[in-house]
Structures are given as C-alpha cells and as structure tokens.
Scaffold this active site. Structure first.
Site, mmCIF file in Angstrom:
data_model
loop_
_atom_site.group_PDB
_atom_site.id
_atom_site.type_symbol
_atom_site.label_atom_id
_atom_site.label_comp_id
_atom_site.label_asym_id
_atom_site.label_seq_id
_atom_site.Cartn_x
_atom_site.Cartn_y
_atom_site.Cartn_z
ATOM 1 N N ASN A 63 0.766 -1.088 -0.066
ATOM 2 C CA ASN A 63 0.137 0.350 -0.122
ATOM 3 C C ASN A 63 1.027 1.811 0.005
ATOM 4 O O ASN A 63 0.765 2.135 -0.786
ATOM 5 C CB ASN A 63 -0.935 -0.261 1.076
ATOM 6 C CG ASN A 63 -2.198 1.423 0.820
ATOM 7 O OD1 ASN A 63 -2.322 2.067 0.597
ATOM 8 N ND2 ASN A 63 -3.176 0.703 2.135
ATOM 9 N N ASP A 64 1.390 1.124 1.363
ATOM 10 C CA ASP A 64 2.063 2.734 0.870
ATOM 11 C C ASP A 64 3.700 2.740 0.010
ATOM 12 O O ASP A 64 3.807 3.710 -0.288
ATOM 13 C CB ASP A 64 2.880 2.500 2.637
ATOM 14 C CG ASP A 64 1.737 2.885 4.073
ATOM 15 O OD1 ASP A 64 0.831 3.435 3.324
ATOM 16 O OD2 ASP A 64 1.965 2.316 4.857
ATOM 17 N N VAL A 65 3.910 1.853 -0.263
ATOM 18 C CA VAL A 65 5.332 2.164 -1.472
ATOM 19 C C VAL A 65 4.472 2.096 -2.588
ATOM 20 O O VAL A 65 5.269 2.868 -3.682
ATOM 21 C CB VAL A 65 5.999 0.991 -1.473
ATOM 22 C CG1 VAL A 65 6.440 0.391 0.568
ATOM 23 C CG2 VAL A 65 5.385 -0.050 -1.645
ATOM 24 N N VAL A 66 3.715 2.664 -2.971
ATOM 25 C CA VAL A 66 2.725 2.767 -4.147
ATOM 26 C C VAL A 66 2.197 4.032 -4.328
ATOM 27 O O VAL A 66 1.221 4.306 -4.902
ATOM 28 C CB VAL A 66 1.914 1.890 -4.869
ATOM 29 C CG1 VAL A 66 2.459 0.832 -4.956
ATOM 30 C CG2 VAL A 66 0.877 1.284 -3.905
ATOM 31 N N ALA A 111 0.955 2.794 7.663
ATOM 32 C CA ALA A 111 1.332 4.345 7.324
ATOM 33 C C ALA A 111 -0.015 5.184 8.315
ATOM 34 O O ALA A 111 -0.106 6.380 8.680
ATOM 35 C CB ALA A 111 1.645 4.633 6.471
#
Lengths: 467, 101
Positions: free
Chosen positions: A393-396, A434
C-alpha cells in the site's frame, strides 16, 4: 601457554567475524560467510572453556556444557522449524536473548563484586562497563520482546501513553542518571535489581509507541544495542573477540539502521519520536479524496493478464501474511508459458524487513533475476500493461510524491501509476501501516480485486487455466 | 578531568582498538545490496551472540557455592547460546533461498 593460545583463538574469531560479515554482503559468497562466522564463533567458545587457566569445579563444567546443550537444541529447532514469514520476529527474539545474556553477566559481576571485593578496588572504568552492559543489554532485551510481540500480531496497535515523547525522555534521563549515580556511589545488589527493572521499563516504553511498519528499523537498532552491550563485556574482561564482535555489530547495525531509514526517506529521530501512525492519520485526512473506486471481477482480470505483453507484480506484506508466495509463482509461470513477460518490483521497504520479499519469493523458487529493485523497475512501468499489487500500500502511494502534507511525503515509491492498468489486491479498504488514504485507488486506471491474497490468487490462477 | 585523561592513558590501546573496529564495521556493511539486508541483519545478530563467551568466562570464575551466581550464569549461557546457534541457523536458512537454480 594456554593464555597465548586462547588469544590466538580470539584472533581467529575476530578475523572470521569481519570476513564473514564482508562475504555476507554478496549473494554468491553469503552462505559461506555465515558459515565462516559460525566456525570462528565455535573456536572462540571452545577456546574459552578448554584453555581456561585455573581450578574449576566439575559442577561448573556441567552447568556450562548443559547450558550450551540446552541453548543449542532450542535455538537449532526453533530456527529450523520457523516459517519464513515469521523470520523477522525470530531475529528479534534471538536479539533479545543476547541482550538478556549481557545483562545477566553484569548482574553476576555486581553480585561477585559485593561479595568478595572491597568496594574501592574496582575502578570507575570497570564499574561503567558493568553498569552500561546492564542498562543497554536490558533495554535491548525488553525492547526486542515487545518488537517480537508486535511482529507476531499479539500486540498489533502502537500504544501511545499521553505525551509519551516527554515521558520516554524523562524515563531515559532517569535511567541514565540512576546508572551514573550507581557508578559514583558504588551501589548495592538491591539497587542493581532496581536499575535492571528501570532499564526494562525504558525498553518497553521505547518500543511500544512505534508502529509495525517501523519495526525493522527498531530491530536493527536494538541489534546494534546488543552489539554494544557485548562490547562493554569485552572491555570489562579485556576480551578481544567480544570487543571486535560487539563493536562490529554495533557500528554495522547502526549503519544498517540508517540505510533503512534512508530507504523510507525519514530521519531516525522521526522513527523513534515521530508519530507515524497516530499523528499521521490526522494529517492524511487533510488530503482530499476525489472520485470513486471500482472493483474488478476475476474473469475480467484473467482476460486482461492473459492478453498483456508485460505484467509487473508488486508484492507487499499482505502476500507474506497470506502465505501466497507459492501461488504467485504459479501465476507467474502460467503467464510466462503464454508469452507474457512477468517481473516483480521490489520496494526497499516492502514487507517487514528490507529484503523480506526477496527471501519470501525465493522460498517459492521465484528466479532471482525476476526480482527488480525500485530504481531499475520504475522506468519500465510506462511499457507495462498490467501492474498487480498484492498486499502493498504505502510503497505505491502517489501522495509520497504529490502531497507535501502527507507523512510519507518524500519517500521514494514504485511509480505504478505510469502503467496502462493497475490492479490492487487487498483484503479491505483499510489504510496501510502509515494509516493514510491511498489516492492511487481512486485513479481511473486502477481497479480493486478484494480478498485474501492467497484465495484471490488461487481463483485467478484457476480462471487463467480455463482460458 | 585528570581522571579522564588517566583513563585514556591506561586504556589507550583498547580505545584505538574500539575506534578502528567502528570503522571496520562501517566499511564492511557499505555498499551491500538491499536484498541482502535481512540476512545481513540476522548474521550480525548471530555475531553479537559472542557475548556468550563472557557468560562462560563468568561461569568459570564463579564460586561454586554461590548458587545465585550459578543460576544466573547458567541462564546467561543458555540465552547466549540460543542467540548464537539460532542466529547462524536462521541466517543459513535465509541464504539457502538465494541459491541459483
């Protein structure tokens, strides 16, 4: 004679540690490096026991060999049995054991000191080494146990006591002050246990507010703490192999911690003191969410992938949790058979530890050169037909590039929105670690493929096989 | 202040040793690819298990009638060994997965 022989054993130990760590920096030599380190460790341990000059009762020998036997059996079997997804917490657990070992050594030394030696014969230097070993070892122990509980899901929410930053700083200063007073005053056994307790409390307070996503950084930091505690032990006994091993891990661990922070584009102070989860969700809500999300059916997705020329898979922690690494490999092979080019895009902080995804996918026999690191895959997204995101999720999250108010602003991301079509597999619309909304999901190019990663992928594979 | 300088004087070699070791640690880790960070962390974890040497050393010099010290020492040896053996074995398992097929 024995003494000099022991020094040679320690020299061999020190050299193998350095050599072993160096070789572990390269995929080809890593396994041998680990083995060399283990051999050096065995030499150092055996040398310590067999070359000791002095009268030792057989009871003590029995306890030492008994202790080594118990530790070996438990350590060996747990390490052999553990599932690959559970590795991060196991490393954390072993780290805690090392910290506890260092703390116990200090307690024994203090006990010995009060029983036999008159107080003034111990120099400040000795006392500082003992007390520092006690404090650092204990913090590492209790902190690692909390990290372990957080990673295995027993304790999955960051716990934030009111004004915990101030509280933690006060407790830290109190523990350090206590330690300084202890050294100055000479202390006694009751105070020693109190100091142990206080340090344990600090270790808990230090780790407990930090969210699951930041645990790798914390484990790496606690790892270097234990190294430092071992080094103080080496200072205490003028033992060179403990010094080299301890300091090597202390400095290498600190550097590794900083590298990890850099990959997330956040300073270390932000990981420790920053309110990533709690404060972040408040900030994240500020970002305006426009548009709606759309679902995709498994049959449509199968068609899309079957006729794609190039598919990039973005694995995340959801893949590890669902144990879907074998299924994803099956999907990859199926697509390759049909002439689709498949690659995996690995974000440096995907999963719970850097390299976590690589280890996981390697377990499922995914070929090493299909795993592409972020900087190399980013330019390729423009020529990609379908990006399949599994439990990441957060990495994209494009907010990292576009929204300065976002807590992850500035973190390098996988630029999946450049691809022709993006499909996200997630269990629900819940936010990532996050705790912030992901604007990618509202992108018209993006569709959601809800469900547990393993079940969803199994149905996708089954659908593809019918085509 | 004088005490501090004395401390430096008497432990000069040790301090040199520590400072140089710090640089070695930094050099050894520098430039390692991200994929190897997890095994490396795990391997480093095994190496700080060298603290077990301290636990053994303490045990060897302990008074055999001091049961508190014997108990704590035994526990320290168990925990230290766990750190060493578990650390090396789990690292080995991780690295097994990087083998080229």
């Amino acid at each position: 004679m024995n003494h000099n022989l022991l020094e040679i054993c320690y020299l061999i130990g020190s050299v193998t540690f350095i050599l072993g760590l160096k070789m572990m920096g390269n995929a080809k030599t890593a396994k041998k490096g680990n083995l060399i380190g283990a051999i050096g460790m065995t030499i150092a341990i055996l040398g310590t026991i067999l070359l000791f000059e002095g009268q030792v009762s057989s009871l003590i020998y029995a306890l030492i060999f008994g202790g080594i036997a118990v530790g070996t059996v438990i350590g060996w079997t747990t390490a052999k049995k553990v599932q690959m997804t559970k590795m991060p917490e196991l490393v954390s657990m072993f780290n805690g054991m090392g910290g506890a070992c260092a703390a116990l050594i200090s307690l024994i030394e203090l006990n010995h000191h009060y029983h036999t030696v008159s107080a003034e014969s111990s120099s400040y230097g000795t006392m500082i080494a003992i007390v520092a070993g006690l404090i650092i070892g204990t913090v590492s122990f209790s902190g690692s146990i909390i990290a372990y509980l957080k990673l295995n899901g027993t304790m999955n929410k960051p716990v934030r006591l009111p004004s915990y930053n101030i509280l933690n700083t006060v407790v830290m200063i109190a523990v350090l002050g206590f330690g300084a007073y202890f050294v100055y005053d000479g202390g006694n056994m009751t105070l020693a246990y109190l100091l142990f307790l206080a340090a344990a409390v600090y270790g808990i307070l230090f780790t407990i507010p930090i969210g699951g996503a930041d645990m790798p950084v914390v484990i790496s930091l606690l790892n270097s703490f234990t190294g430092l505690a071992a080094a103080f032990g080496g200072f205490l006994y003028d033992n060179k192999v403990m010094l080299t091993g301890g300091i090597l891990v202390g400095s290498a661990g600190t550097l590794l911690t900083l590298i990890m922070c850099k990959a997330m584009n956040r300073p270390l102070s932000n990981v420790i003191f920053g309110a990533f989860g709690g404060g972040a969700s408040a900030a994240g809500e500020g970002a305006e969410v426009k548009g709606s999300i759309k679902d995709i059916q498994v049959s449509d997705l199968a068609v899309q992938m079957n006729y794609a020329r190039k598919v990039v898979i973005v694995p995340g922690y959801g893949l590890a949790v669902a144990q879907a690494q074998h299924t994803i490999h099956e999907l990859e092979m199926l697509l390759e058979e049909r002439g689709v080019e498949v690659k995996y895009a690995i974000h440096p902080v995907a999963g719970r530890m850097p390299g976590h995804m690589n280890v996981l996918l390697a377990e499922a026999n995914v070929s090493y050169d299909k795993l592409v690191e972020m900087d190399d895959i980013n330019p390729e997204f423009e020529q990609t037909d379908v990006v399949l995101i599994i439990g990441a999720n957060d990495v994209v999250n494009p907010a990292a590039k576009s929204d300065p108010s976002s807590p992850i602003y500035g973190m390098p991301i996988l630029e999946v929105d450049k691809a022709k079509s993006v499909v996200v597999n997630k269990r629900s619309m819940n936010a990532g670690y996050a705790g912030i909304d992901n604007l990618l999901f509202y992108d018209p190019k993006c569709s959601m493929f809800f469900g547990d990663a393993k079940k969803a992928l199994t149905s996708l594979v089954a659908e593809l096989k019918t085509m | 202040m004088n005490e501090l300088l004395d401390f430096f004087g008497t432990n000069r070699e040790m301090i040199y040793f520590i400072v140089l070791s710090i640089f070695v640690g930094v050099e050894v880790i520098g430039g390692v690819p991200t994929v190897l960070h997890t095994p490396l962390m795990s391997g480093a974890n095994a190496i700080h298990g060298v603290v077990v040497v301290g636990a053994i050393y303490v045990m060897l010099s302990v008074d055999p009638t001091d049961y508190l010290a014997l108990g704590l020492g035994f526990l320290a040896v168990v925990l230290g060994t766990l750190n060493v053996v578990g650390g090396f074995v789990v690292t080995d398992r991780m690295l097994d997965m990087f083998k080229k097929k």
